[in-house]
Design a protein around this motif. Sequence first.
Motif, PDB file in Angstrom:
ATOM      1  N   ALA A  63       0.814  -1.218   0.000  1.00  0.00           N
ATOM      2  CA  ALA A  63       0.000   0.000   0.000  1.00  0.00           C
ATOM      3  C   ALA A  63       0.844   1.264   0.000  1.00  0.00           C
ATOM      4  O   ALA A  63       0.351   2.337  -0.354  1.00  0.00           O
ATOM      5  N   ILE A  64       2.095   1.149   0.402  1.00  0.00           N
ATOM      6  CA  ILE A  64       2.992   2.304   0.421  1.00  0.00           C
ATOM      7  C   ILE A  64       4.317   1.899  -0.209  1.00  0.00           C
ATOM      8  O   ILE A  64       4.666   0.714  -0.220  1.00  0.00           O
ATOM      9  N   PRO A  65       5.061   2.853  -0.735  1.00  0.00           N
ATOM     10  CA  PRO A  65       6.375   2.519  -1.314  1.00  0.00           C
ATOM     11  C   PRO A  65       7.387   2.194  -0.225  1.00  0.00           C
ATOM     12  O   PRO A  65       7.247   2.621   0.924  1.00  0.00           O
ATOM     13  N   ASP A  66       8.400   1.423  -0.583  1.00  0.00           N
ATOM     14  CA  ASP A  66       9.488   1.148   0.363  1.00  0.00           C
ATOM     15  C   ASP A  66      10.302   2.419   0.589  1.00  0.00           C
ATOM     16  O   ASP A  66      10.274   3.354  -0.206  1.00  0.00           O
ATOM     17  N   GLY A  67      11.008   2.438   1.695  1.00  0.00           N
ATOM     18  CA  GLY A  67      11.900   3.560   1.955  1.00  0.00           C
ATOM     19  C   GLY A  67      11.249   4.687   2.741  1.00  0.00           C
ATOM     20  O   GLY A  67      10.126   4.568   3.236  1.00  0.00           O
ATOM     21  N   PRO A  68      11.961   5.818   2.838  1.00  0.00           N
ATOM     22  CA  PRO A  68      11.511   6.946   3.668  1.00  0.00           C
ATOM     23  C   PRO A  68      10.159   7.525   3.262  1.00  0.00           C
ATOM     24  O   PRO A  68       9.403   7.990   4.114  1.00  0.00           O
ATOM     25  N   SER A  69       9.829   7.519   1.957  1.00  0.00           N
ATOM     26  CA  SER A  69       8.575   8.144   1.523  1.00  0.00           C
ATOM     27  C   SER A  69       7.363   7.394   2.073  1.00  0.00           C
ATOM     28  O   SER A  69       6.348   8.010   2.436  1.00  0.00           O
ATOM     29  N   GLY A  70       7.445   6.064   2.150  1.00  0.00           N
ATOM     30  CA  GLY A  70       6.358   5.286   2.714  1.00  0.00           C
ATOM     31  C   GLY A  70       6.209   5.542   4.206  1.00  0.00           C
ATOM     32  O   GLY A  70       5.097   5.677   4.721  1.00  0.00           O
ATOM     33  N   TYR A  71       7.352   5.610   4.898  1.00  0.00           N
ATOM     34  CA  TYR A  71       7.353   5.903   6.336  1.00  0.00           C
ATOM     35  C   TYR A  71       6.721   7.263   6.594  1.00  0.00           C
ATOM     36  O   TYR A  71       5.896   7.428   7.495  1.00  0.00           O
ATOM     37  N   GLN A  72       7.090   8.248   5.773  1.00  0.00           N
ATOM     38  CA  GLN A  72       6.575   9.608   5.943  1.00  0.00           C
ATOM     39  C   GLN A  72       5.081   9.689   5.637  1.00  0.00           C
ATOM     40  O   GLN A  72       4.371  10.506   6.217  1.00  0.00           O
ATOM     41  N   LYS A  73       4.617   8.842   4.719  1.00  0.00           N
ATOM     42  CA  LYS A  73       3.191   8.821   4.388  1.00  0.00           C
ATOM     43  C   LYS A  73       2.362   8.576   5.641  1.00  0.00           C
ATOM     44  O   LYS A  73       1.299   9.173   5.841  1.00  0.00           O
TER      45      LYS A  73
END
Length: 266
Positions: A207-217
């Motif tokens: 549901a979210i991309p791997d890495g920092p962008s998913g975490y930030q989502k």
Amino acid sequence: EGMSLAEFLYPALQAYDFLHLHRHHGCRVQLGGADQMGNIMSGYELVSKMTGTDVFGITVPLITSTTGDKLGKTAGNAVWLNRDKTSPFELYQFFVRQQDNVVEKYLKLFTFLPLGEIDHIMEMHAKEPEKWGPQKRLAAEVTKLVHGREGLESAKRCTKALYYSSVEALEAMSDQELQELFRQAPSAELMLEPGMNVLDLCRKANAIPDGPSGYQKITDGGVSINGIRVTDPETVLILGQHILKNGVSLLRIGKKNYYIIKWLKL
């Protein structure tokens, strides 16, 4: 672009269809929308001349969208009686969203409510338009007529789950209702592992991309589970909160992207 042979012959084909139904099934009445007047007249003339029998055509006013477009298969905006094509929830919402300028007419066309009761409903609506009383009554009557009381209750559960973030409604929903409510939503079957958190869930569901962008989502408030926003990616999943009693989690990313998670062997 010209006209196809099927389109050119349509009145003749429909007329012959009426003749065939009359000869083999005793059909004497053809019912259609007002735009079918010409085709129905062709059938009337053909059957009358070929058999000498009195037959009849009935036309009804077309139901149009709020923009004035015809509703139907050709336009791609048909409302179906078949649950597989239009769920009770979708049927209910179609009528709930009708504008004030057509709702009284629809109450008269699509329900068996007495005219006096419809007048009373519209009078109450004039006093309290914010309650959308006629639209809700119209939607309830039509949904109950098409899908029965069970279908109406299903539509109400789905409405509460989607628009009011009701956890109770989500827990009471069947697999069929979930699939109907979120037709386009991907679904995933997952095993609950010890210490599994929100970030793990989002990544396993793709549901979210791997890495920092998913975490930030997640930290930016873009993720909800069962209608409740989650902002800490490290939050451990809890039975009864993130995972409902029916073994389901409804994951939402952003405003419209839903994912149905079915948990195995809880």
